[in-house]
Write an enzyme that holds these catalytic residues in place. Structure first.
Site, mmCIF file in Angstrom:
data_model
loop_
_atom_site.group_PDB
_atom_site.id
_atom_site.type_symbol
_atom_site.label_atom_id
_atom_site.label_comp_id
_atom_site.label_asym_id
_atom_site.label_seq_id
_atom_site.Cartn_x
_atom_site.Cartn_y
_atom_site.Cartn_z
ATOM 1 N N LYS A 92 6.109 5.183 11.669
ATOM 2 C CA LYS A 92 5.139 6.276 11.523
ATOM 3 C C LYS A 92 5.732 7.620 11.950
ATOM 4 O O LYS A 92 5.246 8.667 11.552
ATOM 5 C CB LYS A 92 3.886 6.015 12.384
ATOM 6 C CG LYS A 92 3.172 4.696 12.084
ATOM 7 C CD LYS A 92 2.466 4.730 10.755
ATOM 8 C CE LYS A 92 1.704 3.440 10.473
ATOM 9 N NZ LYS A 92 1.288 3.343 9.067
ATOM 10 N N GLY A 142 -8.944 5.515 1.400
ATOM 11 C CA GLY A 142 -8.557 4.462 2.348
ATOM 12 C C GLY A 142 -8.167 3.181 1.624
ATOM 13 O O GLY A 142 -8.508 2.971 0.459
ATOM 14 N N LYS A 198 5.823 8.610 0.976
ATOM 15 C CA LYS A 198 6.515 8.165 2.190
ATOM 16 C C LYS A 198 7.505 7.044 1.880
ATOM 17 O O LYS A 198 8.545 6.924 2.516
ATOM 18 C CB LYS A 198 5.477 7.682 3.209
ATOM 19 C CG LYS A 198 6.095 7.367 4.553
ATOM 20 C CD LYS A 198 5.069 7.024 5.596
ATOM 21 C CE LYS A 198 5.739 6.766 6.931
ATOM 22 N NZ LYS A 198 4.787 6.351 7.949
ATOM 23 N N ASN A 239 1.244 -2.585 4.579
ATOM 24 C CA ASN A 239 1.635 -1.179 4.467
ATOM 25 C C ASN A 239 3.120 -1.117 4.126
ATOM 26 O O ASN A 239 3.926 -1.830 4.733
ATOM 27 C CB ASN A 239 1.402 -0.451 5.796
ATOM 28 C CG ASN A 239 -0.056 -0.455 6.209
ATOM 29 O OD1 ASN A 239 -0.928 -0.751 5.408
ATOM 30 N ND2 ASN A 239 -0.324 -0.111 7.454
ATOM 31 N N ILE A 240 3.497 -0.229 3.217
ATOM 32 C CA ILE A 240 4.909 -0.175 2.804
ATOM 33 C C ILE A 240 5.812 0.310 3.936
ATOM 34 O O ILE A 240 7.006 0.043 3.942
ATOM 35 C CB ILE A 240 5.097 0.679 1.527
ATOM 36 C CG1 ILE A 240 6.425 0.309 0.855
ATOM 37 C CG2 ILE A 240 4.969 2.174 1.810
ATOM 38 C CD1 ILE A 240 6.508 0.575 -0.615
ATOM 39 N N ASP A 241 5.225 0.978 4.953
ATOM 40 C CA ASP A 241 6.061 1.456 6.066
ATOM 41 C C ASP A 241 6.152 0.450 7.214
ATOM 42 O O ASP A 241 6.737 0.742 8.248
ATOM 43 C CB ASP A 241 5.576 2.819 6.579
ATOM 44 C CG ASP A 241 4.174 2.779 7.171
ATOM 45 O OD1 ASP A 241 3.603 1.679 7.309
ATOM 46 O OD2 ASP A 241 3.635 3.866 7.498
ATOM 47 N N LEU A 291 0.865 -1.181 0.000
ATOM 48 C CA LEU A 291 0.000 0.000 0.000
ATOM 49 C C LEU A 291 0.903 1.232 0.000
ATOM 50 O O LEU A 291 1.619 1.488 0.961
ATOM 51 C CB LEU A 291 -0.907 -0.016 1.234
ATOM 52 C CG LEU A 291 -1.767 -1.296 1.372
ATOM 53 C CD1 LEU A 291 -2.485 -1.324 2.715
ATOM 54 C CD2 LEU A 291 -2.767 -1.424 0.226
ATOM 55 N N ASN A 292 0.895 1.952 -1.115
ATOM 56 C CA ASN A 292 1.871 3.016 -1.356
ATOM 57 C C ASN A 292 1.185 4.347 -1.677
ATOM 58 O O ASN A 292 1.648 5.107 -2.502
ATOM 59 C CB ASN A 292 2.792 2.584 -2.518
ATOM 60 C CG ASN A 292 3.913 3.573 -2.785
ATOM 61 O OD1 ASN A 292 4.570 4.033 -1.864
ATOM 62 N ND2 ASN A 292 4.113 3.925 -4.043
#
Length: 508
Positions: A396, A222, A127, A251-253, A113-114
């Protein structure tokens, strides 16, 4: 929204409530459809066609939003999930791996998810392009991980990035640098939905133009939008035709979200007809995770319960670590064929998240969003797997960044693993103050990242800098009061210390 509710209450006062409500809803929907048509008329060609598809999804979401009556869950109906519906990872791992790991991997697609920007960390652009370790960005680490799998097992696991209109252009520019890596990279875009005025419930945008201020009128809805936008892009069908069966979404992070061969083997080795279509990785809650969504049993189905759905009277109960012991990591394994089926049957059901925002000019708007994990109840044979905490390592804030840049972790083929030299498997609790919020300023405050192998807790507040080769152990609290500055000298070892006041090291 206030006007809508006010009109409804007038309708109640005058009797004929249901009839009046329906009339108001129809009126609002009709006005919305008219406004969306006007927006479509501000562009032509391919952009018009893409927006038209997006608007179909938005109309459906808006329709459901107007239908909502009261909370989406009745607290009394909430049950603990049956034991077999959330399996411990140890049990999955104990089955071992097959001889043909490559066969399993060739059925897999990794989706990241980017869609997010780095604004909360003071960075411009996506990000995923922030450097997190040895000059490697989130995207670099992801590519390295998948390339390592493909080389080790001689496989062809592709990477798919779900971009948003905020990140697509910058991401595509950077993808050129991976041309000679052994990873096929595909992208598709999240939908672009119109923000709606909180009072009138109509779009605030006056055209589909994305220049200057008009970008404020739009938002990516979303990560629950993944199902529709993946399907609409044509990429879903393409991957199914190539023999792919599952996507691993994260999530990519989240630097802990690497491909887990044991979970993949568990999925592809099940008998047809009993195939698990959806796995949600959950992990044990700590006090830091009390707001995280949890899995419950509701009306005979496994379901994700988010804090936004919890009635106010039960929020403390929801946050309780004793009653709801696990939370969703947003690492998900989902059947491609099942996504296709549910999209075509229009049977994907996700709760609507109403996200209020205030635009720069002070206008109050509403964003209607959905979450990817909320679709779990639409899939057959859904399962939770309680994974080790190491699979949840999100970055985050700069406090998280400090952890992953430190010697607590070692980096190998794009994957971070906790150093065997740390005695406890838990990560320290780090809280950096507002002087550290932005990545660029944070970097200037550390001449080198401190040794944190024996650290339990670090709080830093105010104008503080760290010299080279500083070592932090136990609980360390450093507080520079307003107007003061604290320079931690090079080579210092702070163990169970509180440092406050003024400590300056001047060059001479």
């Amino acid at each position: 929204m206030a006007l809508y509710l006010e009109s409804l209450s007038k309708g109640v006062a005058n009797g004929g409530m249901a009839q009046f409500q329906e009339m108001m809803r129809q009126q609002l929907e009709s006005s919305m459809h008219t406004e969306l048509e006007k927006l479509l008329d501000t562009t032509t060609g391919a952009e018009r066609e893409v927006s038209k598809k997006d608007f179909e999804g938005f109309k459906n979401l808006f329709h459901r939003f107007l239908q909502v009556k009261g909370p989406s869950v009745e607290w009394i109906k909430i049950q603990r999930p049956p034991e077999e519906s959330i399996q411990p990872y140890d049990r999955i791992e104990a089955r071992g791996l097959p001889d043909n790991v490559a066969d399993c991997l060739n059925k897999l697609v990794v989706v990241k998810l980017n869609g997010g920007l780095g604004t909360s960390m003071g960075c411009k652009g996506p990000k995923s392009l922030i450097s997190v370790r040895n000059e490697n960005t989130f995207l670099d680490l992801t590519v390295q991980q998948i390339e390592h799998l493909n080389k080790t097992y001689n496989t062809d696991v592709p990477l798919v990035l779900m971009n948003s209109f905020n990140t697509d252009e910058d991401t595509k520019k950077i993808l050129q640098k991976y041309t000679h890596h052994r990873v096929k990279i595909h992208t598709f875009n999240q939908s672009r939905y119109p923000r709606i005025d909180k009072e009138s419930l109509l779009p605030v945008a006056s055209s589909l133009n994305m220049n200057g201020q008009s970008t404020e009128g739009w938002y990516p809805p979303g990560h629950g939008d993944i199902y529709a936008s993946f399907y609409n892009s044509g990429l879903l069908d393409q991957l199914i035709q190539q023999g792919k069966e599952y996507i691993f979404v994260s999530n990519i992070d989240n630097l802990g979200a690497t491909v887990d061969l044991h979970i993949l083997h568990h999925l592809v080795s099940q008998p047809n007809g009993k195939r698990c279509e959806f796995v949600m990785e959950v992990t044990d809650k700590t006090r830091a995770d009390v707001k995280g969504g949890t899995l419950i049993q509701y009306e005979g189905k496994l379901r994700l319960l988010e804090i936004a759905q919890v009635p106010k009277a039960h929020v403390d109960e929801f946050k309780s670590v004793s009653k709801f012991k696990i939370f969703n990591t947003n690492n998900l394994w989902i059947s491609l064929a099942a996504i296709k089926r549910l999209q075509e049957q229009k049977a994907m059901n996700m709760e609507i998240i109403v996200n209020p925002k205030t635009l720069d000019g002070g206008q109050n708007v509403v964003q209607l969003e959905t979450a990817v994990g909320a679709a779990i109840k639409s899939f057959d044979f859904a399962l939770g797997i309680n994974v080790p905490r190491s699979r949840f390592l999100p970055v985050k804030t700069t406090s998280d960044l400090l952890l992953v840049m430190s010697n607590l972790y070692s980096l190998d083929a794009g994957s971070l693993t906790m150093s065997p030299r740390r005695e406890f498997p838990t990560t320290p609790h780090v809280k950096l103050g507002s002087s550290f919020t932005q990545v660029q300023e944070y970097l200037t405050r550390f001449e080198s990242i401190p040794d944190m192998l024996e650290l339990d807790h670090l709080t830093v507040s105010g104008d503080v800098t760290f010299g080279k080769n500083v070592s932090l152990k136990g609980t360390v609290i450093i507080i520079a009061n307003h107007g003061d500055r604290i320079d931690i000298p090079a080579g210092s070892m702070l163990e169970n210390k509180i440092v406050s006041g003024n400590l300056r090291i001047l060059d001479h």
